[in-house]
Design an enzyme around this catalytic site. Structure first.
Site, PDB file in Angstrom:
ATOM      1  N   CYS A   1      13.940 -13.331  -0.801  1.00 13.12           N
ATOM      2  CA  CYS A   1      13.867 -13.196  -2.256  1.00 13.12           C
ATOM      3  C   CYS A   1      15.020 -12.295  -2.707  1.00 13.12           C
ATOM      4  O   CYS A   1      15.722 -11.703  -1.881  1.00 13.12           O
ATOM      5  CB  CYS A   1      12.534 -12.556  -2.638  1.00 13.12           C
ATOM      6  SG  CYS A   1      12.365 -10.911  -1.892  1.00 13.12           S
TER       7      CYS A   1
ATOM      8  N   SER B   1      10.749 -11.923   3.457  1.00 13.31           N
ATOM      9  CA  SER B   1      11.623 -11.045   4.249  1.00 13.31           C
ATOM     10  C   SER B   1      12.160 -11.740   5.506  1.00 13.31           C
ATOM     11  O   SER B   1      12.788 -11.094   6.345  1.00 13.31           O
ATOM     12  CB  SER B   1      10.860  -9.769   4.630  1.00 13.31           C
ATOM     13  OG  SER B   1       9.563 -10.074   5.073  1.00 13.31           O
TER      14      SER B   1
ATOM     15  N   HIS C   1      10.331  -6.014   6.007  1.00 13.99           N
ATOM     16  CA  HIS C   1       9.494  -6.211   7.192  1.00 13.99           C
ATOM     17  C   HIS C   1       9.924  -7.443   7.975  1.00 13.99           C
ATOM     18  O   HIS C   1       9.286  -8.506   7.905  1.00 13.99           O
ATOM     19  CB  HIS C   1       8.017  -6.313   6.787  1.00 13.99           C
ATOM     20  CG  HIS C   1       7.431  -4.976   6.430  1.00 13.99           C
ATOM     21  ND1 HIS C   1       6.325  -4.835   5.624  1.00 13.99           N
ATOM     22  CD2 HIS C   1       7.790  -3.728   6.793  1.00 13.99           C
ATOM     23  CE1 HIS C   1       6.042  -3.551   5.491  1.00 13.99           C
ATOM     24  NE2 HIS C   1       6.915  -2.859   6.183  1.00 13.99           N
TER      25      HIS C   1
ATOM     26  N   SER D   1       4.246  -8.129   7.377  1.00 13.71           N
ATOM     27  CA  SER D   1       4.791  -8.583   6.092  1.00 13.71           C
ATOM     28  C   SER D   1       3.649  -9.091   5.212  1.00 13.71           C
ATOM     29  O   SER D   1       3.028 -10.109   5.514  1.00 13.71           O
ATOM     30  CB  SER D   1       5.814  -9.700   6.340  1.00 13.71           C
ATOM     31  OG  SER D   1       6.021 -10.435   5.159  1.00 13.71           O
ATOM     32  N   SER D   2       3.402  -8.379   4.123  1.00 10.52           N
ATOM     33  CA  SER D   2       2.273  -8.725   3.261  1.00 10.52           C
ATOM     34  C   SER D   2       2.414 -10.134   2.690  1.00 10.52           C
ATOM     35  O   SER D   2       1.485 -10.945   2.761  1.00 10.52           O
ATOM     36  CB  SER D   2       2.174  -7.704   2.117  1.00 10.52           C
ATOM     37  OG  SER D   2       1.212  -8.102   1.185  1.00 10.52           O
TER      38      SER D   2
ATOM     39  N   CYS E   1      12.808  -2.579  -4.558  1.00  9.30           N
ATOM     40  CA  CYS E   1      12.968  -3.787  -5.372  1.00  9.30           C
ATOM     41  C   CYS E   1      12.725  -3.445  -6.840  1.00  9.30           C
ATOM     42  O   CYS E   1      11.737  -2.764  -7.170  1.00  9.30           O
ATOM     43  CB  CYS E   1      11.978  -4.864  -4.920  1.00  9.30           C
ATOM     44  SG  CYS E   1      12.045  -6.313  -5.996  1.00  9.30           S
TER      45      CYS E   1
ATOM     46  N   HIS F   1      10.290  -1.478  -0.300  1.00 10.06           N
ATOM     47  CA  HIS F   1       8.879  -1.364  -0.692  1.00 10.06           C
ATOM     48  C   HIS F   1       8.624  -0.249  -1.699  1.00 10.06           C
ATOM     49  O   HIS F   1       7.569  -0.178  -2.304  1.00 10.06           O
ATOM     50  CB  HIS F   1       8.025  -1.094   0.551  1.00 10.06           C
ATOM     51  CG  HIS F   1       8.365  -1.998   1.690  1.00 10.06           C
ATOM     52  ND1 HIS F   1       9.235  -1.631   2.692  1.00 10.06           N
ATOM     53  CD2 HIS F   1       7.990  -3.254   1.963  1.00 10.06           C
ATOM     54  CE1 HIS F   1       9.372  -2.636   3.543  1.00 10.06           C
ATOM     55  NE2 HIS F   1       8.635  -3.643   3.125  1.00 10.06           N
TER      56      HIS F   1
ATOM     57  N   CYS G   1       5.016 -10.676  -7.914  1.00 12.56           N
ATOM     58  CA  CYS G   1       6.396 -11.028  -8.273  1.00 12.56           C
ATOM     59  C   CYS G   1       6.627 -12.546  -8.221  1.00 12.56           C
ATOM     60  O   CYS G   1       5.851 -13.296  -7.641  1.00 12.56           O
ATOM     61  CB  CYS G   1       7.371 -10.308  -7.355  1.00 12.56           C
ATOM     62  SG  CYS G   1       7.422 -11.012  -5.711  1.00 12.56           S
TER      63      CYS G   1
ATOM     64  N   GLU H   1       4.253  -0.313   0.191  1.00  5.46           N
ATOM     65  CA  GLU H   1       4.390  -0.427  -1.274  1.00  5.46           C
ATOM     66  C   GLU H   1       3.230   0.273  -1.975  1.00  5.46           C
ATOM     67  O   GLU H   1       3.417   0.927  -3.012  1.00  5.46           O
ATOM     68  CB  GLU H   1       4.439  -1.908  -1.687  1.00  5.46           C
ATOM     69  CG  GLU H   1       4.645  -2.049  -3.191  1.00  5.46           C
ATOM     70  CD  GLU H   1       4.540  -3.493  -3.676  1.00  5.46           C
ATOM     71  OE1 GLU H   1       4.925  -4.411  -2.931  1.00  5.46           O
ATOM     72  OE2 GLU H   1       4.059  -3.679  -4.808  1.00  5.46           O
TER      73      GLU H   1
HETATM   74  S1  SF4 Z   1       8.603  -7.507  -4.997  1.00  2.90           S
HETATM   75 FE1  SF4 Z   1       8.982  -7.799  -2.798  1.00  2.90          FE
HETATM   76  S2  SF4 Z   1       8.697  -9.995  -2.445  1.00  2.90           S
HETATM   77 FE2  SF4 Z   1       8.922  -9.687  -4.675  1.00  2.90          FE
HETATM   78  S3  SF4 Z   1      11.092  -9.979  -5.165  1.00  2.90           S
HETATM   79 FE3  SF4 Z   1      10.776  -7.793  -4.782  1.00  2.90          FE
HETATM   80  S4  SF4 Z   1      11.174  -7.491  -2.579  1.00  2.90           S
HETATM   81 FE4  SF4 Z   1      10.866  -9.688  -2.923  1.00  2.90          FE
END
Ligand code: SF4
Length: 314
Positions: free
Chosen positions: A17, A273, A46, A228-229, A101, A79, A200, A131
């Site tokens: 992502c 990830s 992750h 990895s969630s 992020c 995270h 997200c 997170e």
């Molecule tokens: S919140 Fe996590 S999964 Fe969603 S865009 Fe950001 S890094 Fe990627």
């Protein structure tokens, strides 16, 4: 003798992502600009492959800031981190780069806003995930209720039902979270929801893509790490959407040969990830055993990108 046929259905979107891409680029640019070592607090994302690649370039991964010397750059993972980590870094005059992020940062900003508005806050998320630790750490200890299940939402005790607000982890199951939110709204009709969904776009889109192919496949492999969630949620969504034979694996070595018996149509996706090279390697290995027909099922277009910190681009 020819190989048996195997049809592959690739879910799209899958894999990296925008937040993961940005976090990795921050570490790479820090290594380029400052030279190794660059310390990274927690796995930047992750995925073992990503971590190993960055380690080979000179990144040093640690769990706590106290393991980082004062005079080297340190990157905070995608995270997000509790406020106390920034406080410690500032007090030690460290040079840090925040790879949180931006969509996690949005949740942190909302958390702070709710606190200023005098709200009692609920975080929907999984205990122990970095997170969640980072989001809880935006407020002083003991100021946030953590709700991980529908049962917990049913039994949650609050102090002021009229002054509640909730935020969520970004990588949850869309359907499970809707059920939890429905319970909270039934119990606390005046609870304040986020302006915009906290789960997200990448999590939502990857779950929609796997739902789209789940019933068409005999089996599905989700490429991703066990911590990895969003990858674990993809397994659950695939199973709940009609493909009970779904597993999480980082590579084909983690999948027993016998698992493929009776599989004629195999779905493949990758968590946010997991790099695409892991999908390519899986397909290469399968090609040695099967006569593959590969199709890609596209549910949603993605064009999200996030800008990099100015300290690395100027
Ligand atoms: S919140 Fe996590 S999964 Fe969603 S865009 Fe950001 S890094 Fe990627």
């Amino acid at each position: 003798m020819s190989n048996p046929p195997l049809e592959i259905l690739l879910a799209k979107p899958r894999g990296f992502c925008a937040g993961v891409d940005r976090a990795i680029r921050i570490v790479e640019l820090a290594l380029y600009k400052h030279g190794p070592p660059v310390y990274v607090r927690h796995e930047i994302v992750h995925n073992q492959r990503v971590v190993d690649d960055l380690r080979a370039k000179g990144a040093v991964f640690v769990e706590e800031l106290k393991e980082v010397p004062n005079n080297v750059p340190v990157v905070f993972s995608a995270h997000g981190v509790p406020k106390s980590v920034f406080t410690e870094a500032k007090s030690r005059k460290m040079y840090y780069l925040d790879a949180t992020c931006p969509l996690v940062t949005k949740v942190h900003v909302d958390t702070e806003r709710h606190r200023k508005d005098g709200k009692e806050l609920i975080l929907i998320g999984h205990a122990g995930h970095p997170e969640v630790i980072g989001t809880i750490g935006q407020l002083p200890d003991g100021n946030m209720h953590l709700v991980g299940t529908a049962e917990a939402a049913e039994t949650l005790q609050v102090e002021n039902p009229e002054q509640l607000a909730f935020v969520t982890q970004t990588t949850l199951s869309v359907d499970d979270t809707s059920a939890i939110i429905a319970i909270l709204k039934r119990r606390f009709p005046n609870i304040k929801a986020p302006h915009k969904e906290d789960i997200c776009y990448a999590t939502t889109n990857r779950q929609a893509a796997i739902k789209n192919i789940a019933q068409k496949c005999d089996a599905i492999i989700v490429i991703g790490a066990s911590n990895s969630s969003n990858s674990k949620r993809l397994v659950e969504v695939a199973q709940a959407s009609g493909c009970p034979k779904t597993i999480l694996a980082q590579s084909i070595e983690e999948v027993e040969i016998g698992w493929f018996n009776e599989v004629k149509k195999l779905g493949i996706t990758a968590g946010a990830s997991a790099p695409e090279i892991l999908v390519d390697q899986l397909l290469e290995t399968l090609k040695e055993r099967y006569d593959l027909v590969i199709n890609e099922s596209e549910a949603i277009d993605e064009d999200v990108t996030f800008s990099l910190p100015r300290a690395l681009t100027s």
